[in-house]
Design a protein around this motif. Structure first.
Motif, PDB file in Angstrom:
ATOM      1  N   GLN A 119       0.740  -0.830   0.012  1.00  5.58           N
ATOM      2  CA  GLN A 119      -0.357  -0.077  -0.182  1.00  5.58           C
ATOM      3  C   GLN A 119       1.138   1.379   0.114  1.00  5.58           C
ATOM      4  OE1 GLN A 119      -0.425  -3.002   1.879  1.00  5.58           O
ATOM      5  NE2 GLN A 119      -2.593  -3.120   1.822  1.00  5.58           N
ATOM      6  N   LEU A 122       1.532   2.634  -3.560  1.00  7.48           N
ATOM      7  CA  LEU A 122       0.455   2.316  -4.753  1.00  7.48           C
ATOM      8  C   LEU A 122       0.318   4.098  -5.231  1.00  7.48           C
ATOM      9  CD1 LEU A 122      -2.357   0.513  -5.311  1.00  7.48           C
ATOM     10  CD2 LEU A 122      -3.598   2.616  -3.015  1.00  7.48           C
ATOM     11  N   ILE A 123       0.276   4.854  -4.330  1.00 13.37           N
ATOM     12  CA  ILE A 123       0.089   6.374  -5.530  1.00 13.37           C
ATOM     13  C   ILE A 123       1.007   6.755  -5.984  1.00 13.37           C
ATOM     14  CG2 ILE A 123       0.331   8.904  -5.182  1.00 13.37           C
ATOM     15  CD1 ILE A 123      -0.400   8.489  -1.975  1.00 13.37           C
ATOM     16  N   TYR A 126      -0.072   4.404  -8.966  1.00 11.74           N
ATOM     17  CA  TYR A 126      -0.761   5.336  -9.945  1.00 11.74           C
ATOM     18  C   TYR A 126      -0.631   5.548 -11.019  1.00 11.74           C
ATOM     19  CZ  TYR A 126      -5.182   7.125 -10.927  1.00 11.74           C
ATOM     20  OH  TYR A 126      -6.422   8.051 -11.346  1.00 11.74           O
ATOM     21  N   ILE A 210      -7.886  -3.975  -3.211  1.00 13.21           N
ATOM     22  CA  ILE A 210      -7.750  -1.988  -2.735  1.00 13.21           C
ATOM     23  C   ILE A 210      -7.641  -1.973  -4.324  1.00 13.21           C
ATOM     24  CG2 ILE A 210      -6.171  -0.387  -2.398  1.00 13.21           C
ATOM     25  CD1 ILE A 210      -8.263  -1.190  -0.425  1.00 13.21           C
ATOM     26  N   VAL A 214      -8.667   1.278  -7.242  1.00 14.48           N
ATOM     27  CA  VAL A 214      -8.105   1.771  -7.836  1.00 14.48           C
ATOM     28  C   VAL A 214      -7.769   1.673  -9.364  1.00 14.48           C
ATOM     29  CG1 VAL A 214      -5.998   3.527  -7.548  1.00 14.48           C
ATOM     30  CG2 VAL A 214      -6.951   2.423  -5.563  1.00 14.48           C
TER      31      VAL A 214
END
Length: 276
Positions: A119, A122-123, A126, A210, A214
């Motif tokens: 996690q 994750l940003i 993305y 998750i 996303v």
């Protein structure tokens, strides 16, 4: 002799009790999937199934494309399991068999990656897939899990306990290439461990919520966990029987995968227990 029989009897009784306790939640889920919302609220848990299975199913499919989500999840989970198992086995074979510069550093770095929660990236992940134009596709769900540090670590440790270097030397003397050695010797010897990791990989990919939430935007591409999560804000969430039915359908592939592959867990765990 009598004391051993008593001890075995106690152990079997405890194991049977644990099996029953573990099975109760699944049984409750299946039974409640056949009951109406009013029956669940008024009578609580019962051992006998109800008669509202088809009614719950009709309510469920009104609010979600159940089988489309099932097919999407199955496709992603199977692809991740197959690719991760093969390439992780190939990587583990390289770490276990070959000697090359920086091998230990790379292995330690791989172990460090096991300590980092996914996690946290994750940003950045993305932003990366958005730049590559891969949003709303299954590629971000399938390709990154191929590099599975824990699977590589597990298979490497397993292979070092079961494969003797003389087998590789004999194969090379017979003229076998390195990829042929891997496919004919290394991979078959790792199959119990590969099957064990395949179970956990399949379960992890199937339950992944998750990342699909996303990166996927189109409802027809949603995986089953994302679809089930979307139901929490709809009217179907008020029908507990339909929710139980959706959950029951979602766990069926996991139970089937474990049923067919669980025998490999014991063989992989016990493989290194006896030294020759």
């Amino acid at each position: 002799m009598k004391s051993n029989t008593i001890v075995k009897g106690i152990l079997y009784a405890v194991l049977i009790l644990l099996v029953i306790i573990s099975f109760i939640p699944f049984y409750m889920m299946i039974i409640n999937a056949t009951r109406s919302n009013s029956e669940i609220l008024q009578h609580g848990f019962t051992m006998l199934p109800g008669s509202s299975l088809m009614a719950n199913y009709e309510v469920l499919i009104q609010y979600m494309n159940l089988w489309r989500g099932f097919a999407n999840s199955l496709f992603v989970a199977v692809m991740v399991t197959v690719l991760s198992s093969y390439f992780s086995a190939l990587t583990a074979f390289g770490f276990a068999v070959y000697k090359f510069k920086g091998k230990n550093v790379l292995f330690v770095f791989m172990l460090l990656l096991m300590m980092v929660p996914g996690q946290l990236g994750l940003i950045g992940f993305y932003d990366l897939i958005r730049t590559m134009g891969l949003l709303d596709t299954y590629i971000p769900l399938i390709i990154p899990p191929i590099a599975a540090p824990f699977v590589v670590f597990f298979l490497r440790q397993y292979l070092k306990t079961v494969m003797h270097p003389s087998l590789l030397e004999a194969a090379r003397i017979d003229g076998a290439g390195e990829f042929r050695i891997f496919h004919k010797i290394g991979l078959p010897m790792m199959m119990p461990a590969v099957a064990t990791m395949a179970i956990f990989t399949f379960i992890g990919s199937w339950n992944n919520y998750i990342l699909p939430l996303v990166v996927l935007f189109s409802p027809e591409k949603y995986t089953l966990p994302v679809m089930m999560g979307a139901l929490r804000g709809s009217q179907v969430a008020e029908n507990l029987g339909s929710m139980y039915l959706g959950i029951a359908i979602s766990v069926v592939p996991i139970m089937i995968a474990f049923l067919f592959l669980s025998k490999y867990i014991i063989s992989s765990i016990s493989a290194g227990a006896v030294k020759e």
